[in-house]
Scaffold this motif. Sequence first.
Motif, mmCIF file in Angstrom:
data_model
loop_
_atom_site.group_PDB
_atom_site.id
_atom_site.type_symbol
_atom_site.label_atom_id
_atom_site.label_comp_id
_atom_site.label_asym_id
_atom_site.label_seq_id
_atom_site.Cartn_x
_atom_site.Cartn_y
_atom_site.Cartn_z
ATOM 1 N N VAL A 88 0.847 -1.206 0.000
ATOM 2 C CA VAL A 88 0.000 0.000 0.000
ATOM 3 C C VAL A 88 0.878 1.250 0.000
ATOM 4 N N GLY A 127 3.710 5.185 -4.700
ATOM 5 C CA GLY A 127 4.203 6.454 -5.235
ATOM 6 C C GLY A 127 5.588 6.309 -5.846
ATOM 7 N N ASN A 128 6.395 7.386 -5.713
ATOM 8 C CA ASN A 128 7.726 7.406 -6.328
ATOM 9 C C ASN A 128 8.601 6.255 -5.862
ATOM 10 N N MET A 129 8.475 5.908 -4.595
ATOM 11 C CA MET A 129 9.280 4.812 -4.042
ATOM 12 C C MET A 129 8.514 3.490 -4.099
ATOM 13 N N ASP A 143 -3.359 2.200 -3.851
ATOM 14 C CA ASP A 143 -2.974 3.602 -3.635
ATOM 15 C C ASP A 143 -4.239 4.436 -3.806
ATOM 16 N N ILE A 144 -4.355 5.520 -3.017
ATOM 17 C CA ILE A 144 -5.556 6.364 -3.157
ATOM 18 C C ILE A 144 -5.550 7.142 -4.464
ATOM 19 N N VAL A 145 -4.397 7.254 -5.107
ATOM 20 C CA VAL A 145 -4.324 7.953 -6.398
ATOM 21 C C VAL A 145 -4.470 6.926 -7.525
ATOM 22 N N MET A 168 4.276 2.023 2.116
ATOM 23 C CA MET A 168 5.286 3.030 1.746
ATOM 24 C C MET A 168 4.544 4.341 1.577
ATOM 25 N N LEU A 169 4.274 5.008 2.702
ATOM 26 C CA LEU A 169 3.383 6.170 2.757
ATOM 27 C C LEU A 169 4.158 7.423 3.157
ATOM 28 N N PRO A 170 3.553 8.608 2.969
ATOM 29 C CA PRO A 170 4.316 9.834 3.195
ATOM 30 C C PRO A 170 4.840 10.024 4.626
ATOM 31 N N THR A 201 9.377 6.600 5.900
ATOM 32 C CA THR A 201 10.226 7.286 6.887
ATOM 33 C C THR A 201 9.300 8.083 7.803
ATOM 34 N N VAL A 261 14.122 3.183 4.306
ATOM 35 C CA VAL A 261 15.162 2.896 3.313
ATOM 36 C C VAL A 261 16.019 4.119 3.042
ATOM 37 N N GLY A 272 16.960 6.339 -2.321
ATOM 38 C CA GLY A 272 16.141 7.189 -3.176
ATOM 39 C C GLY A 272 15.427 6.441 -4.294
ATOM 40 N N LEU A 316 12.677 16.751 1.275
ATOM 41 C CA LEU A 316 12.729 15.478 1.998
ATOM 42 C C LEU A 316 13.791 15.518 3.093
ATOM 43 N N LYS A 318 12.308 17.312 5.957
ATOM 44 C CA LYS A 318 11.382 16.418 6.672
ATOM 45 C C LYS A 318 12.169 15.507 7.621
#
Length: 293
Positions: free
Chosen positions: A7, A10-12, A31-33, A64-66, A96, A118, A121, A240, A243
């Motif tokens: 779930v 995205g990019n990763m 994914d919600i998108v 793998m979520l934001p 992360t 991880v 990148g 990032l 963050k």
Amino acid sequence: MARIGFVGLGNMGGPMARNLARAGHAVTGFDIVPEALARAAAAGVTPAGSAAEAARGAEFVLTMLPAGEQVRDAWLGTGGMAAASDPGAVLVDCSTIDVATAREVAAAVGRPMLDAPVSGGVMGAEAATLTFMVGGPADAFARAEPILRAMGRNVLHCGEAGAGQAAKTCNNMVLAATMIVTCEAFVLAEKLGLSHQALFDVMSRSSGQSWSLSTYCPVPGPVPASPANRDYRPGFAAALMAKDLGLAQEAARAAGVETPLGAQALALYRRFLEQGGAEADFSGIIRMLRGGG
Ligand code: NAD
């Protein structure tokens, strides 16, 4: 071959799920998108209608979520993933997030859970060369290790729940501080009439050596593949890094530890973001340190 729920595509997460499918695992993703889900489906992932559906019946369930908020919600809140997952499944969060939320979620899910952030990148996710820093029970780690190896080159067990996030947060605080001081050294060298190449040749063979210098050298020339050679396109975006530095400061506050260089690094990256640097590679902060040059 394992049954895997994934779930956050995205990019990763997108390329990570694709690498699991390529390795022969049966991957069900969500994914919600819708576009992210469609891209993953085209790469061999079976699309699910919800996070809970992706989790149901899987031997391993990965997220793998934001950030921490989405992770808590996906597992314990509206996502309902923990309740939907098989009681024997191993749950793995690769996002992360802050150490406190990682520990809280691991304690509440009622299944063996690993935090496995991880480094490496998007390029590492695509090439399956990520480094996984893993916290959680040793037996769950032993079961999940072959799955993580299909997405990465290094898989390191760091300790109990939260230890993976703790390792990531400490590592990235060091990375930020070494990048900033490496940039400062190049700016000072420019003013002292020392060429970029001469400083690079000396530092890369001396005690000033670091990953920031040898891989992400913040000036163009000495390391042809570094983002400085392509106008600081990431790479590892400054947003990032900010963050991650915020998470390190949160952890330091909670632990009652003073990390003055980490705090200063966060302040400098926040200033860089305010000046429009969010999308730039984190080595692009050299422009701000030069005084806008
Ligand atoms: P991203 O925004 O590209 O991907 C996150 C995905 O999660 C998105 O597709 C989003 O739609 C989806 N999502 C959000 N909430 C959801 C929910 N409730 N249910 C299902 N899907 C949901 O971010 P990314 O770059 O893939 O980063 C993911 C994590 O990896 C972050 O924690 C980031 O800090 C970490 N990370 C990123 C990099 C990098 O270079 N991009 C490197 C190392 C670690």
